[in-house]
Design a protein around this motif. Sequence first.
Motif, PDB file in Angstrom:
ATOM      1  N   MET A 160       0.847  -1.144   0.021  1.00  0.00           N
ATOM      2  CA  MET A 160      -0.093   0.004  -0.100  1.00  0.00           C
ATOM      3  C   MET A 160       0.761   1.306   0.171  1.00  0.00           C
ATOM      4  O   MET A 160       0.459   2.171  -0.647  1.00  0.00           O
ATOM      5  N   ASN A 161       1.907   1.254   0.955  1.00  0.00           N
ATOM      6  CA  ASN A 161       2.903   2.249   0.845  1.00  0.00           C
ATOM      7  C   ASN A 161       3.551   2.717  -0.340  1.00  0.00           C
ATOM      8  O   ASN A 161       3.588   3.802  -0.853  1.00  0.00           O
ATOM      9  N   TYR A 162       4.136   1.591  -1.048  1.00  0.00           N
ATOM     10  CA  TYR A 162       4.767   1.809  -2.374  1.00  0.00           C
ATOM     11  C   TYR A 162       3.737   1.981  -3.299  1.00  0.00           C
ATOM     12  O   TYR A 162       4.278   2.085  -4.558  1.00  0.00           O
ATOM     13  N   PHE A 172      -0.338   5.266  -1.240  1.00  0.00           N
ATOM     14  CA  PHE A 172      -0.962   5.420  -0.125  1.00  0.00           C
ATOM     15  C   PHE A 172      -0.704   5.778   1.055  1.00  0.00           C
ATOM     16  O   PHE A 172       0.413   5.286   1.436  1.00  0.00           O
TER      17      PHE A 172
END
Lengths: 382, 255
Positions: free
Chosen positions: A218-220, A223
């Motif tokens: 999700m981070n990459y 988000f």
Amino acid sequence: MRAMSRNDLLLFLGFSAAVLLMPIWMQPFGAAYPDLLQRFMIFAIFAVGFNILFGLTGYLSFGHAAFFGVGSYAAVWSFKLLSLDAIPALVFAIVVSGVFALLIGYVSLRRSGIYFSILTLAFAQMSYNLAYSVLTPITNGETGLQLTLSDARHLDAAIGQSSVGQPVPTLLGQSLGGFAGFYFCAGFLILAFFLAQRITGSPFGMMLKGIKSNQTRMNYTGFNTKPYTLAAFVISGMYAGLAGALLAVTDPLAGAERMQWTASGEVVLMTILGGAGTLVGPVIGAWLIKYFENIFSAINDSVLHRFFGFLPDGVADGFVAVTSKFVGEGWFLTLGLVFVLIVVFLPGGIMEGVRRIAGLFNRSRPSTTAPGKPVRQPQPAE
Amino acid sequence: MTTPNVVLHVADVHKRFGGLHALADIDLQVEEGQTHAIIGPNGAGKSTLLNVIIGKLPPSSGQVVFDGAVLTGRKPYQINQLGIARVFQTPEIFADLSVLHNVMIPALAKRDGAFKLNLMRSLDSETAIRAEAEHMLEDVGMHSRREMTAGSLSRGDKRRMELAMCLIQHPRLLLLDEPTAGMSRHDTNTTIELLKKIKARGMTKVIIEHDMHVVFSLADKISVLAQGRIIADGTPDQVRGNPKVQEAYLGGAHA
């Protein structure tokens, strides 16, 4: 905005019908009295909201009873200061528990996994102990916060309304006792379920599932996961606040014991028992646990003797002696065993069992003409 | 200052882990539209370099500049929103979700940004995003598997899906960490074909790879990393003929 898909609509209508018809289909189970049915509704709302955080987002909070308790206190204060009407009390409770969840969530969500769980547990126990000690002016300590004749009730006073006798919460002047109270709570459960259904099926809900599945990705993927988890935390806190407020509507006495860690643990059990991450599962889990708590705990030896009355005396006594350990005060034992069996054999909860049974039916349908196993004759009891 | 057509500039980056100098004096310029390969023996610092670029590790000194923006100190999600997507050595996917949803999520990140509270919108009504995702899955040859749970895919398919998850964002820079690691010859060749197809569209890529076959079929430019330093830099032909490279590789695990 497009209308709901056919399956979603069917699920919603089926759920609403099951809820509204509960006074009828609960009769054979001996649970069709309004007091218990109201509790079924209230704790189902609590569990549905908890599932948004735990089932969808994957964050296990061990302190959600704090928001439930805050909702109750806020509702009672609204009855005391504003009006005996239930609606302002519910609105006030949802807002207050939402703000409370925002503060606790902001700090707790700095960690994940077990550390998050411990932080929420610590905050909830802190709230529980504060309610008994320094916050006594707000919570009325061990006595619990209750309504009195001398309460200000500024809104009611402004429109010249005054109650006679012991004040009780109302809805637009109508009493909320008995089945009226049940249908009032049932309406909110249906609304809560509808909102949870919309959230689950929304892009936002998909992001929560993504966070549960793989937060690194999700981070990459671009988000910022923090506001997503915080929003899920606040929403589930507001659900808990609504449930707590409804409990105060049906019984306007708020005590600190509803914030204790056992109450937080109970909603975890409800969600896992029914099936975390499913929509209906937490509701079924809540109903089952409240049923056990209220019905199984009320079964005593004489009820068992009547139940086993068809057996010869000595055998019946034996059966009663064994089964009595599992009912009455021993209902925790039954609940514990059921919980262990479900977690071991159906990690997805009761809903996984339902899916498996449905899967069996779908698979066996084409082969109904094939010679099946010999049908076992029911054996009469010896 | 970076020249206009340099997209990524790793400027004088050092990275130390305690006493270990994992990266020293790294200066790297990736030009727009090019496929830039970083090769080197095991332990040369390739993955560390990639992690510094993507913001997972802070450099001990120096900085990484992407299209005029300093990446150093930014969070992974901010770096992605600037237009950098990454394929991991071990595919990072949403194993519990369907293949289609895996590809729709990055498309939503591209459209809606880092956070959007669209609670009451239905995912079923996102027909444009869905069509885009289906198209992308067709592109990588996985359309027939769109309803499968991502966790049940083969390793090669997981990698292809992860590639689709990155490509749907139309990144300005794609980082690939050993995209063919652990793949069969057949899967490797399919992946090379896929990467060539992307290259034809002019997407800038930084690729870390062991497999020389992959590197020499794709790269426009190669930087060779050994013991944390760039020992050679240039076109595939230049690098192939460089004696220092041959020495590093003969001395390492790769004969």
